[in-house]
Enzyme design. Structure first.
Site, PDB file in Angstrom:
ATOM      1  N   LEU A 286       1.179 -10.761   1.307  1.00  0.00           N
ATOM      2  CA  LEU A 286       2.547 -10.242   1.138  1.00  0.00           C
ATOM      3  C   LEU A 286       2.796  -9.043   2.039  1.00  0.00           C
ATOM      4  O   LEU A 286       3.927  -8.719   2.383  1.00  0.00           O
ATOM      5  CB  LEU A 286       2.761  -9.797  -0.317  1.00  0.00           C
ATOM      6  CG  LEU A 286       2.660 -10.893  -1.360  1.00  0.00           C
ATOM      7  CD1 LEU A 286       2.632 -10.284  -2.760  1.00  0.00           C
ATOM      8  CD2 LEU A 286       3.854 -11.833  -1.239  1.00  0.00           C
ATOM      9  N   GLY A 289      -0.874  -2.097   3.173  1.00  0.00           N
ATOM     10  CA  GLY A 289      -0.475  -0.691   3.086  1.00  0.00           C
ATOM     11  C   GLY A 289      -1.671   0.217   3.145  1.00  0.00           C
ATOM     12  O   GLY A 289      -2.739  -0.160   3.652  1.00  0.00           O
ATOM     13  N   GLN A 290      -1.488   1.386   2.620  1.00  0.00           N
ATOM     14  CA  GLN A 290      -2.478   2.456   2.612  1.00  0.00           C
ATOM     15  C   GLN A 290      -3.852   1.988   2.104  1.00  0.00           C
ATOM     16  O   GLN A 290      -4.874   2.344   2.635  1.00  0.00           O
ATOM     17  CB  GLN A 290      -1.912   3.552   1.695  1.00  0.00           C
ATOM     18  CG  GLN A 290      -2.831   4.672   1.365  1.00  0.00           C
ATOM     19  CD  GLN A 290      -2.939   5.649   2.520  1.00  0.00           C
ATOM     20  OE1 GLN A 290      -2.130   5.655   3.429  1.00  0.00           O
ATOM     21  NE2 GLN A 290      -3.999   6.442   2.491  1.00  0.00           N
ATOM     22  N   PHE A 291      -3.834   1.163   1.043  1.00  0.00           N
ATOM     23  CA  PHE A 291      -5.095   0.801   0.401  1.00  0.00           C
ATOM     24  C   PHE A 291      -5.674  -0.525   0.872  1.00  0.00           C
ATOM     25  O   PHE A 291      -6.790  -0.856   0.531  1.00  0.00           O
ATOM     26  CB  PHE A 291      -4.891   0.698  -1.115  1.00  0.00           C
ATOM     27  CG  PHE A 291      -4.491   1.991  -1.737  1.00  0.00           C
ATOM     28  CD1 PHE A 291      -5.393   3.026  -1.841  1.00  0.00           C
ATOM     29  CD2 PHE A 291      -3.208   2.177  -2.210  1.00  0.00           C
ATOM     30  CE1 PHE A 291      -5.036   4.222  -2.420  1.00  0.00           C
ATOM     31  CE2 PHE A 291      -2.840   3.364  -2.793  1.00  0.00           C
ATOM     32  CZ  PHE A 291      -3.757   4.398  -2.891  1.00  0.00           C
ATOM     33  N   GLY A 292      -4.907  -1.306   1.590  1.00  0.00           N
ATOM     34  CA  GLY A 292      -5.412  -2.603   2.015  1.00  0.00           C
ATOM     35  C   GLY A 292      -4.346  -3.667   1.889  1.00  0.00           C
ATOM     36  O   GLY A 292      -3.154  -3.366   1.796  1.00  0.00           O
ATOM     37  N   LYS A 308      -3.536  -6.421  -5.185  1.00  0.00           N
ATOM     38  CA  LYS A 308      -3.800  -5.423  -4.153  1.00  0.00           C
ATOM     39  C   LYS A 308      -5.307  -5.331  -3.993  1.00  0.00           C
ATOM     40  O   LYS A 308      -6.012  -4.986  -4.946  1.00  0.00           O
ATOM     41  CB  LYS A 308      -3.210  -4.085  -4.613  1.00  0.00           C
ATOM     42  CG  LYS A 308      -2.955  -3.126  -3.503  1.00  0.00           C
ATOM     43  CD  LYS A 308      -2.321  -1.852  -4.031  1.00  0.00           C
ATOM     44  CE  LYS A 308      -0.811  -1.893  -3.923  1.00  0.00           C
ATOM     45  NZ  LYS A 308      -0.200  -0.567  -4.019  1.00  0.00           N
ATOM     46  N   ASP A 401       4.982   9.948  -5.257  1.00  0.00           N
ATOM     47  CA  ASP A 401       5.273   9.315  -3.958  1.00  0.00           C
ATOM     48  C   ASP A 401       6.471   8.366  -4.104  1.00  0.00           C
ATOM     49  O   ASP A 401       6.432   7.228  -3.646  1.00  0.00           O
ATOM     50  CB  ASP A 401       4.023   8.577  -3.454  1.00  0.00           C
ATOM     51  CG  ASP A 401       4.126   8.217  -1.972  1.00  0.00           C
ATOM     52  OD1 ASP A 401       5.108   8.642  -1.318  1.00  0.00           O
ATOM     53  OD2 ASP A 401       3.249   7.494  -1.473  1.00  0.00           O
ATOM     54  N   ARG A 405      10.170   2.808   0.112  1.00  0.00           N
ATOM     55  CA  ARG A 405       9.038   1.932   0.504  1.00  0.00           C
ATOM     56  C   ARG A 405       8.130   1.633  -0.689  1.00  0.00           C
ATOM     57  O   ARG A 405       7.372   0.670  -0.667  1.00  0.00           O
ATOM     58  CB  ARG A 405       8.221   2.580   1.640  1.00  0.00           C
ATOM     59  CG  ARG A 405       7.558   3.857   1.250  1.00  0.00           C
ATOM     60  CD  ARG A 405       6.747   4.561   2.318  1.00  0.00           C
ATOM     61  NE  ARG A 405       6.357   5.874   1.798  1.00  0.00           N
ATOM     62  CZ  ARG A 405       7.129   6.958   1.788  1.00  0.00           C
ATOM     63  NH1 ARG A 405       8.308   6.900   2.346  1.00  0.00           N
ATOM     64  NH2 ARG A 405       6.729   8.086   1.243  1.00  0.00           N
ATOM     65  N   ASN A 406       8.209   2.460  -1.736  1.00  0.00           N
ATOM     66  CA  ASN A 406       7.365   2.250  -2.916  1.00  0.00           C
ATOM     67  C   ASN A 406       8.127   1.648  -4.093  1.00  0.00           C
ATOM     68  O   ASN A 406       7.691   1.744  -5.233  1.00  0.00           O
ATOM     69  CB  ASN A 406       6.699   3.560  -3.334  1.00  0.00           C
ATOM     70  CG  ASN A 406       5.506   3.860  -2.451  1.00  0.00           C
ATOM     71  OD1 ASN A 406       4.876   2.935  -1.923  1.00  0.00           O
ATOM     72  ND2 ASN A 406       5.210   5.128  -2.239  1.00  0.00           N
ATOM     73  N   ASP A 419       3.569   1.704  -7.536  1.00  0.00           N
ATOM     74  CA  ASP A 419       2.597   2.695  -7.050  1.00  0.00           C
ATOM     75  C   ASP A 419       2.694   4.040  -7.731  1.00  0.00           C
ATOM     76  O   ASP A 419       2.376   5.065  -7.114  1.00  0.00           O
ATOM     77  CB  ASP A 419       2.760   2.886  -5.523  1.00  0.00           C
ATOM     78  CG  ASP A 419       2.232   1.684  -4.763  1.00  0.00           C
ATOM     79  OD1 ASP A 419       1.469   0.906  -5.366  1.00  0.00           O
ATOM     80  OD2 ASP A 419       2.591   1.513  -3.595  1.00  0.00           O
TER      81      ASP A 419
HETATM   82  P1  ADP Z   1      -0.189   0.359  -0.407  1.00  0.00           P
HETATM   83  O1  ADP Z   1       0.096   0.907  -1.766  1.00  0.00           O
HETATM   84  O2  ADP Z   1      -1.616  -0.046  -0.162  1.00  0.00           O
HETATM   85  O3  ADP Z   1       0.377   1.233   0.669  1.00  0.00           O
HETATM   86  P2  ADP Z   1       1.999  -1.319  -0.781  1.00  0.00           P
HETATM   87  O4  ADP Z   1       2.072  -1.227  -2.258  1.00  0.00           O
HETATM   88  O5  ADP Z   1       2.952  -0.523   0.001  1.00  0.00           O
HETATM   89  O6  ADP Z   1       0.556  -1.015  -0.317  1.00  0.00           O
HETATM   90  O7  ADP Z   1       2.146  -2.841  -0.396  1.00  0.00           O
HETATM   91  C1  ADP Z   1       2.284  -3.279   0.926  1.00  0.00           C
HETATM   92  C2  ADP Z   1       3.334  -4.363   0.992  1.00  0.00           C
HETATM   93  O8  ADP Z   1       2.945  -5.468   0.160  1.00  0.00           O
HETATM   94  C3  ADP Z   1       4.673  -3.913   0.447  1.00  0.00           C
HETATM   95  O9  ADP Z   1       5.430  -3.303   1.447  1.00  0.00           O
HETATM   96  C4  ADP Z   1       5.295  -5.221  -0.044  1.00  0.00           C
HETATM   97  O10 ADP Z   1       5.894  -5.900   1.028  1.00  0.00           O
HETATM   98  C5  ADP Z   1       4.076  -6.022  -0.490  1.00  0.00           C
HETATM   99  N1  ADP Z   1       3.887  -5.895  -1.952  1.00  0.00           N
HETATM  100  C6  ADP Z   1       3.191  -4.938  -2.595  1.00  0.00           C
HETATM  101  N2  ADP Z   1       3.222  -5.122  -3.928  1.00  0.00           N
HETATM  102  C7  ADP Z   1       3.962  -6.231  -4.147  1.00  0.00           C
HETATM  103  C8  ADP Z   1       4.385  -6.940  -5.332  1.00  0.00           C
HETATM  104  N3  ADP Z   1       4.042  -6.529  -6.543  1.00  0.00           N
HETATM  105  N4  ADP Z   1       5.144  -8.028  -5.171  1.00  0.00           N
HETATM  106  C9  ADP Z   1       5.517  -8.441  -3.940  1.00  0.00           C
HETATM  107  N5  ADP Z   1       5.169  -7.818  -2.792  1.00  0.00           N
HETATM  108  C10 ADP Z   1       4.395  -6.732  -2.873  1.00  0.00           C
END
Ligand code: ADP
Length: 542
Positions: A286, A289-292, A308, A401, A405-406, A419
């Site tokens: 999908l 991000g920061q964590f993978g 995630k 945060d 974007r979150n 998040d």
């Molecule tokens: P991180 O917390 O590691 O930075 P993110 O939470 O920003 O990662 O997730 C990265 C991308 O994955 C998001 O921009 C979104 O497009 C997708 N994503 C994350 N969580 C979900 C979810 N629950 N449902 C659908 N897409 C998701």
């Protein structure tokens, strides 16, 4: 001994005469993320029993609906006591209560009880917030999600297809428009507790959904126009199915689309937060991000989830796993539900609710030209985020945060905050220290930039920036070319973001309130939510 007794006596006198002390306490212990006596999950949550020493002194609304005392504000940094009431529960956790299932529920673990929409259940134990022990008509006993049922006596409306308690105005509009038939209607709870709103679609004079408050006379009779009074809402609906009686059109049928979408449950089952990787099927990616990497997946082959996959050494894992137990207990229609974690193997996987349209920021940018002038839609997005934040604030939980974007977008423009709290477990200094390149400086208030002082009020500042992102269709605050250092200078000098083009001045006013210099000057989320909802109703109601 005498000295100790005197000391105790003195302490007791100090407590007895101190009106700012809470009159409640927890008789149990706080362990594994909750109080053993009442299952509350916030360590500093109001006690569940009333102190005999203090109760005689305390005013009756000391625990709910009260003002934060100076002492609460300062005492050891203890978060404020929740100001709104917890979900409606019977008066004691052992008195019997009958409920009606609003949705079907399929058991996941042994010990869960299936729910059939419309059926009646007896609740045997509702001492926990999210999972109640219930008995069905065959005498089978098990746990059910408490948000899937409604008290039988509450309104009696749950049996009607046209009623959906928690539907937002925006979702009502979308469902009715999608149906597109003259007189298509739905009834939902109004944002004013105890009141209801009727939404009706009409094709003439132009395609429009209208919203009417169902008003109530002091004698309890309901009406839309004062000429026609009814003892119950179903009687009122029945009348207006045959007569316009002041409505734009006469009522016909509820929309053919799914009026009631089952909400998420707090965790996938009662007491389940550790998820075995063999229960997960990994599907498409999908995003990352920061964590993978984040992947779509299925839990036990049927429940759609997002997974995630945590890159190693990106977060302090043990602390997070402990906290995850608490976070699965946070539940709100506008929070992305954390279902659980898979922590016994590496990589650690965080399993959450799947959100079909991905990140809000991407969604805003992709749809900018279509949505940027749709004030009602954008305002509704902000109200949804504000609702989730008011819930976190009430639970003394700081996001740290919050940004577009979150947040994630689901069906029917449902916006959910994701998040929450994760920032505390990130190991990367570039992300956690305010001088770091990945620190969200453009979302941070002066006290965070200066002293890393996070609070619900620093979340309020970030919420103002998020509102600005929403009303600009996902623009970068302060412009792409403004560096973090320049932003800090601008903010410290008192510069604030300008009003986005299509944003009404009364909405911009709320953003400015969120960007007051000191945390004390900013409104709480609870207050903001009320004000934004009022604005929403004033703008669109007929
Ligand atoms: P991180 O917390 O590691 O930075 P993110 O939470 O920003 O990662 O997730 C990265 C991308 O994955 C998001 O921009 C979104 O497009 C997708 N994503 C994350 N969580 C979900 C979810 N629950 N449902 C659908 N897409 C998701």
């Amino acid at each position: 001994m005498v000295t100790m007794c005197r000391g105790m006596h003195h302490l007791s006198m100090v407590c007895r005469n101190n009106e700012v002390l809470s009159p409640t306490y927890h008789p149990g212990v706080f362990s594994s993320g909750k109080w053993s006596c009442c299952d509350k999950i916030a360590r500093y949550d109001a006690g569940c029993e009333t102190s005999t020493i203090l109760s005689s002194k305390a005013s009756p609304d000391m625990t709910n609906g009260r003002k934060e005392s100076a002492m609460e504000k300062s005492l050891l940094g203890i978060p404020p006591i929740p100001r709104t009431k917890p979900p409606e529960q019977p008066s004691s956790s052992t008195s019997k209560k009958s409920v009606i299932a609003l949705y079907n529920f399929k058991p996941i673990e042994g010990g869960d009880l299936a729910l059939e929409k419309g059926e009646e259940y007896e609740i045997l134990d509702y001492s926990r917030d999210h999972w109640w022990q219930a008995k069905n008509k065959y005498g089978h006993v098990g746990f059910i999600p408490s948000n899937y049922v409604e008290g039988k006596t509450a309104s009696g409306l749950e049996q009607y297809e046209w009623y959906e308690r928690d539907m937002t105005r925006q979702r009502a509009e979308e469902l009715l428009r999608a149906d597109g038939k003259e007189g298509c209607f739905a009834v939902r709870n109004s944002s004013t507790p105890g009141l209801y709103t009727l939404s009706v679609f009409s094709r003439s004079p132009n395609l429009l959904v209208r919203h009417y408050h169902i008003k109530k006379q002091p004698n309890g009779q309901y009406y839309l126009s004062e000429k026609h009074l009814f003892s119950t809402i179903p009687e009122l609906i029945q009348y207006h199915k045959h007569n316009c009686g002041g409505l734009v059109t006469r009522l016909r049928n509820p929309p053919s689309g799914n009026l009631r979408v089952a909400p998420t449950t707090a965790g996938l089952s009662h007491d389940k937060w550790e998820i075995d990787p063999s229960e997960l099927t990994l599907l498409d990616e999908l995003g990352s991000g920061q964590f993978g990497v984040v992947r779509r997946g299925l839990f036990r082959g049927s429940i759609e989830v997002a997974i995630k996959m945590m890159k190693e050494n990106t977060m302090s894992e043990d602390d997070f796993i402990e906290e995850a137990k608490v976070m699965t207990q946070l539940q709100h229609p506008n929070l992305v539900q954390l279902y659980g974690v898979s922590s016994k193997q590496r990589p650690i996987m965080i399993v959450t609710e799947f959100m079909k349209h991905g990140a809000l920021l991407t969604y805003l940018r992709k749809n900018e030209s279509r949505i940027v002038s749709q004030v009602a839609l954008l305002l509704d997005m902000c109200v949804q985020v504000c609702s989730a934040m008011a819930y976190l604030e009430m639970n003394s939980f700081i996001h740290r945060d919050l940004a577009a974007r979150n947040c994630l977008v689901g069906n029917d423009n449902a916006i959910k905050v994701a998040d929450f709290g994760l920032a505390r477990y990130v190991l990367d200094d570039e992300y956690t220290s305010s001088g770091g390149t990945k620190f969200p400086i453009k979302w941070a208030p002066p006290e965070v930039l200066g002293y890393a002082r996070f609070s619900s009020k620093s979340d309020v500042w970030a919420f103002g920036i998020l509102m600005w992102e929403v009303f600009t269709g996902g623009k970068m605050p302060y412009g792409r070319n403004t560096t973090n250092t320049q932003t800090v200078e601008l903010v410290q000098r008192g510069f604030r973001l300008e009003k986005p083009g299509f944003c009404p001045p009364e909405v911009y006013k709320f953003m400015r309130n969120c960007w007051e210099q000191t945390p004390e000057q900013r409104p709480s989320f609870a207050k903001l939510k009320t004000l934004l909802e009022r604005l929403q109703e004033d703008r669109d109601y007929h």
